[in-house]
Design an enzyme around this catalytic site. Structure first.
Site, PDB file in Angstrom:
ATOM      1  N   SER A 120      -1.316   1.160  -9.198  1.00 45.98           N
ATOM      2  CA  SER A 120      -1.719   1.701  -7.905  1.00 45.98           C
ATOM      3  C   SER A 120      -2.908   2.650  -7.991  1.00 45.98           C
ATOM      4  O   SER A 120      -3.987   2.277  -8.429  1.00 45.98           O
ATOM      5  CB  SER A 120      -0.502   2.364  -7.275  1.00 45.98           C
ATOM      6  OG  SER A 120      -0.810   2.816  -5.994  1.00 45.98           O
ATOM      7  N   ASP A 291      -7.098   2.658  -2.377  1.00 48.60           N
ATOM      8  CA  ASP A 291      -6.738   2.896  -3.774  1.00 48.60           C
ATOM      9  C   ASP A 291      -6.916   1.629  -4.612  1.00 48.60           C
ATOM     10  O   ASP A 291      -7.387   0.599  -4.108  1.00 48.60           O
ATOM     11  CB  ASP A 291      -5.313   3.450  -3.889  1.00 48.60           C
ATOM     12  CG  ASP A 291      -4.252   2.435  -3.524  1.00 48.60           C
ATOM     13  OD1 ASP A 291      -4.584   1.458  -2.812  1.00 48.60           O
ATOM     14  OD2 ASP A 291      -3.095   2.595  -3.941  1.00 48.60           O
ATOM     15  N   ARG A 296      -3.191   1.736  -0.097  1.00 48.12           N
ATOM     16  CA  ARG A 296      -3.327   3.062   0.528  1.00 48.12           C
ATOM     17  C   ARG A 296      -4.655   3.186   1.258  1.00 48.12           C
ATOM     18  O   ARG A 296      -5.623   2.488   0.922  1.00 48.12           O
ATOM     19  CB  ARG A 296      -3.291   4.149  -0.542  1.00 48.12           C
ATOM     20  CG  ARG A 296      -1.956   4.231  -1.231  1.00 48.12           C
ATOM     21  CD  ARG A 296      -1.967   5.367  -2.227  1.00 48.12           C
ATOM     22  NE  ARG A 296      -0.640   5.489  -2.812  1.00 48.12           N
ATOM     23  CZ  ARG A 296      -0.057   6.643  -3.096  1.00 48.12           C
ATOM     24  NH1 ARG A 296      -0.687   7.774  -2.882  1.00 48.12           N
ATOM     25  NH2 ARG A 296       1.143   6.678  -3.616  1.00 48.12           N
TER      26      ARG A 296
HETATM   27  C1  G16 Z   1       4.482   4.179  -4.096  1.00 49.96           C
HETATM   28  C2  G16 Z   1       5.272   3.584  -2.976  1.00 49.96           C
HETATM   29  C3  G16 Z   1       5.145   4.422  -1.738  1.00 49.96           C
HETATM   30  C4  G16 Z   1       5.524   5.842  -2.017  1.00 49.96           C
HETATM   31  C5  G16 Z   1       4.789   6.364  -3.214  1.00 49.96           C
HETATM   32  C6  G16 Z   1       5.427   7.670  -3.577  1.00 49.96           C
HETATM   33  O1  G16 Z   1       3.121   4.139  -3.756  1.00 49.96           O
HETATM   34  O2  G16 Z   1       4.809   2.288  -2.695  1.00 49.96           O
HETATM   35  O3  G16 Z   1       5.946   3.872  -0.742  1.00 49.96           O
HETATM   36  O4  G16 Z   1       5.241   6.682  -0.950  1.00 49.96           O
HETATM   37  O5  G16 Z   1       4.896   5.494  -4.311  1.00 49.96           O
HETATM   38  O6  G16 Z   1       5.081   8.088  -4.801  1.00 49.96           O
HETATM   39  P1  G16 Z   1       5.870   9.272  -5.491  1.00 49.96           P
HETATM   40  O7  G16 Z   1       7.264   8.806  -5.823  1.00 49.96           O
HETATM   41  O8  G16 Z   1       5.000   9.524  -6.677  1.00 49.96           O
HETATM   42  O9  G16 Z   1       5.870  10.412  -4.517  1.00 49.96           O
HETATM   43  P2  G16 Z   1       2.023   3.491  -4.710  1.00 49.96           P
HETATM   44  O10 G16 Z   1       0.793   3.358  -3.841  1.00 49.96           O
HETATM   45  O11 G16 Z   1       1.838   4.507  -5.820  1.00 49.96           O
HETATM   46  O12 G16 Z   1       2.589   2.198  -5.165  1.00 49.96           O
END
Ligand code: G16
Length: 563
Positions: A120, A291, A296
Site C-alpha cells: 500500500s 498511494d 487512497r
Molecule cells: C488498510 C485498510 C484500511 C485501513 C488501514 C488502517 O489500508 O485497507 O481500511 O483504514 O489499513 O491502517 P492501520 O491499521 O495502520 O491504522 P491500506 O491502504 O494500508 O491497505
C-alpha cells in the site's frame, strides 16, 4: 510439442509470524528475500485455505502495485496457482493492477478471489516494504475467518506445491496456455488491460460528458493529480488526460516505479510534497494524490486547502445525487470506521439514511454492501469509496468530487465551507507515533484499558487552559456485524466527552516493523467553524498524552506524523 510441466511438492518449515494485519501480510523486503520459502509458505497457506472443490479449475486474479520484488513474487504466485489446481489466472499487464481495479476485475470475471502484491502506502525498494493481500470473491479484503484460517495453516505448513518450469510473459496482452503433468486441462493465464476494465466501470457511474466540460470545456478548471509513481499513473493518464481532456501536465509522477521514485507514496500533507508544493499558489483549482496501490486519495482545493478524509465522505454523502450512479441505484446506507470523525453521522441524520460505525478495515464495509445495506463509506486514513466495488477507490473519490464541482459550479473551498455552515464542523486530526517498541506499545494500551475501565474514570474532568472536558463514556470498541452477527473485539480505546469530543487510541494493524500508536482526536463546533484544526484540538492532544503517559513511556516528545 513441449513436454508437460512438472508439478513438485517441496518440503518446508512454518514461520510463526505470518498473521495478516488490517489488510494482508506486510514485511520488510529482506524478510521475504532472506527467509527460506517465506513467500511460498504464505502463498500456499492462501491456496490451502480455499476448499479444493472451489479451487479446482477456478479463476484467480493477480495484480500488484509494481513495487520492488513484485515481479519475483508474481512468478511464484503463478507457478504455485498452477500447481494448486487453479484453472485460469487473470494477471495485470506487466503485473500491474491497482487495488480498486483488482476488485473490479475479480467481480467481473467471477473469480474466487485475487492476490494483490502491495504494501500500500509504505515505501518500496530493497530496504522498503513488500506485502500480499488476499481478496475474496466479492472483490473485497478477506474477512477475519479467512485470514485466521490462512494464519493457522501457515503455522503448521509442511510442504507446498509448485510448477517451477512455468515461465510467463507479462508484457504481451492475451491468453497463454500451459500443459501440466497429470492434468487433463491446460492451465491458462490471461494478461489483461485492467485500466480499460476500470475505465468502463467509471463510465457507467459518472457523467463523463459533464466532467469533460468541467475539465476541458470553455471555462474549464485546472487540476493537478499526483500518482506518486505508484500503480495509478496509467489509469490517471488514460481516464483523466486521454478521455476527459486534462492537459498532460495535469498528471504528475505517473510512471510506476519499483521504488516509487524514492518517495513515500502516502497521500497526505507530509509525504505528497510535489502536489502540496504545486498547489500552494493559485494555479490549480483542484489537486489530488494517490498511494502506491491506488486505493487512497487526498483531495486539495486551491492554495492547497485540505479536505480531511472525514469531511470528504460527508460532503460526498450530502451531494450524492450529483453522481448519476446513485440517481439510479438509490442510497442504502452510509458507513465510517470508528476513528473517522462524526461529520458523516450528521448528514446521515439529516437525510434519514442509516449510518454504520465499523472497526478500521475495509472488509467490514464489504459485508454491509453485499447485504445491500451500504452505498457510500469512508475512513480517516484517506479512503473513500462506494458499493461499485469492494475496496476504497482513489480515482473514484476524485471523480466524485469533480462531479460535485461540475454540478454546483463552486470551488472546493466553498463547497467545504457551505458544508460546515450547514452542519457545523468536526475538527479532526491523527497523531502517529511510529516505530515504537511492541511491548511498550502493548503495555501502554493494556494499562490504559484498565484505567478507563475503572468506574471512577467516567465523570472525571480534565482541564487544559480554559477548556474543561468531562468523560461521559469510555470503552474498548466492539462491533457486532449486523449481517452475520460476528463480533470483533478490541478495536480501539475510546474516551468520549460530554460535548461529543473524542480521544481514540489504536495500534496500527499495517506495520511491517515495530508498532505504531495512533491517537485520533475529534471535536465538534457548531459556530466557530473557521479555526485552525491543530489549535482547536491542542487541548485534547495534551489530555491524550497525559492520560496515556505516552511520551514518558516512549521517550518521545511528539508524534512522528500528524495528519
Ligand atoms: C488498510 C485498510 C484500511 C485501513 C488501514 C488502517 O489500508 O485497507 O481500511 O483504514 O489499513 O491502517 P492501520 O491499521 O495502520 O491504522 P491500506 O491502504 O494500508 O491497505
Amino acid at each position: 510439442m513441449d513436454s508437460p510441466l512438472r508439478v513438485l511438492t517441496v518440503p518446508t518449515s512454518p514461520y510463526p509470524d505470518q498473521r495478516p494485519g488490517t489488510n494482508g501480510l506486510r514485511r520488510k523486503v529482506h524478510v521475504f528475500q532472506s527467509r527460506r520459502n517465506y513467500l511460498h509458505n504464505f502463498i500456499q497457506s492462501i491456496f490451502s485455505s480455499i476448499d479444493l472443490r472451489d479451487r479446482q479449475g477456478s479463476t484467480v486474479v493477480v495484480g500488484g502495485d509494481g513495487r520492488f520484488f513484485n515481479q519475483t513474487a508474481i512468478e511464484v504466485v503463478v507457478q504455485m496457482a498452477a500447481a494448486n489446481g487453479v484453472g485460469r489466472l487473470i494477471v495485470g499487464h506487466h503485473g500491474l493492477m491497482s487495488t480498486p481495479a483488482s476488485s473490479c476485475v475479480i467481480r467481473k470475471s467471477k473469480a474466487i478471489g485475487g492476490i494483490i502484491l502491495t504494501a500500500s502506502r509504505h515505501p518500496a525498494g530493497p530496504d522498503g516494504d513488500f506485502g500480499m493481500k488476499f481478496n475474496s470473491a466479492n472483490g473485497g479484503p478477506a474477512n477475519d475467518a479467512v485470514t485466521n484460517k490462512i494464519y493457522q495453516i501457515s503455522r503448521t505448513i509442511e510442504e507446498f506445491a509448485i510448477c517451477p518450469g512455468l515461465r510467463l510473459d507479462l508484457t504481451t496482452l492475451g491468453k497463454q496456455t500451459f500443459d501440466l503433468e497429470n492434468k487433463f486441462k491446460p492451465f491458462t493465464v490471461e494478461i489483461v488491460d485492467s485500466v480499460e476494465s476500470y475505465a468502463n466501470l467509471m463510465r457507467n457511474i459518472f457523467d463523463f460528458a459533464a466532467l469533460k466540460e468541467l475539465l476541458s470545456g470553455e471555462n474549464h478548471i485546472k487540476i493537478r493529480l499526483d500518482a506518486m509513481h505508484g500503480v495509478l499513473g496509467p489509469y490517471v493518464k488514460r481516464i483523466m488526460c486521454e478521455e476527459l481532456g486534462c492537459p498532460s501536465n495535469s498528471a504528475i509522477n505517473c510512471v510506476p516505479m519499483e521504488d516509487f521514485g524514492g518517495q513515500h507514496p502516502d497521500p497526505n500533507l507530509i509525504y505528497a510534497t510535489d502536489l502540496v508544493d504545486s498547489m500552494r499558489d493559485a494555479e490549480y483549482d483542484f489537486g489530488a494524490a494517490f498511494d502506491g496501490d491506488g486505493d487512497r486519495n487526498m483531495i486539495l482545493g486551491k492554495h492547497g486547502v485540505l479536505v480531511t478524509p472525514s469531511d470528504s465522505v460527508a460532503v460526498i454523502a450530502d451531494n450524492i445525487f450529483c453522481i448519476p450512479y446513485f440517481q439510479h441505484s438509490g442510497v442504502r446506507g452510509f458507513a465510517r470506521s470508528m476513528p473517522t470523525s462524526a461529520a458523516l453521522d450528521r448528514v446521515a441524520k439529516a437525510t434519514k439514511i442509516e449510518l454504520y460505525e465499523t472497526p478500521t478495515g475495509w472488509k467490514f464495509f464489504g459485508n454491509l454492501m453485499d447485504a445491500g445495506r451500504l452505498s457510500l463509506c469512508g475512513e480517516e486514513s484517506f479512503g473513500t469509496s462506494a458499493d461499485h466495488l469492494r475496496e476504497k477507490d482513489g480515482l473514484w473519490a476524485v471523480l466524485a468530487w469533480l462531479s460535485i464541482m461540475a454540478t454546483r459550479r463552486q470551488s472546493v473551498e466553498d463547497i467545504l465551507k457551505d458544508h460546515w455552515i450547514k452542519y457545523g464542523r468536526n475538527y479532526f486530526t491523527r497523531y502517529d507515533y511510529a516505530n515504537i517498541d511492541i511491548d511498550t506499545a502493548c503495555e501502554m494500551m493494556e494499562d490504559l484499558e484498565l484505567l478507563i475501565a475503572d468506574k471512577s474514570f467516567v465523570k472525571q474532568r480534565f482541564a487544559v487552559e480554559d477548556k474543561i472536558y468531562q468523560v461521559e463514556k469510555a470503552d474498548n470498541f466492539e462491533y457486532t456485524d449486523p449481517v452475520d452477527s460476528t463480533i470483533s473485539r478490541n478495536q480501539g480505546l475510546r474516551i468520549i466527552f460530554s460535548d461529543g469530543s473524542r480521544i481514540i487510541y489504536r495500534l496500527s494493524g499495517t506495520c511491517s516493523d515495530g508498532a505504531t500508536v495512533r491517537i485520533y482526536l475529534d471535536s465538534y463546533e457548531k459556530e466557530h467553524i473557521f479555526q485552525d484544526a491543530q489549535v482547536v484540538l491542542a487541548p485534547l492532544a495534551t489530555i491524550a498524552v497525559k492520560i496515556s503517559q505516552l511520551h514518558h513511556r516512549t521517550g518521545r516528545n511528539g508524534p512522528s506524523v500528524i495528519t
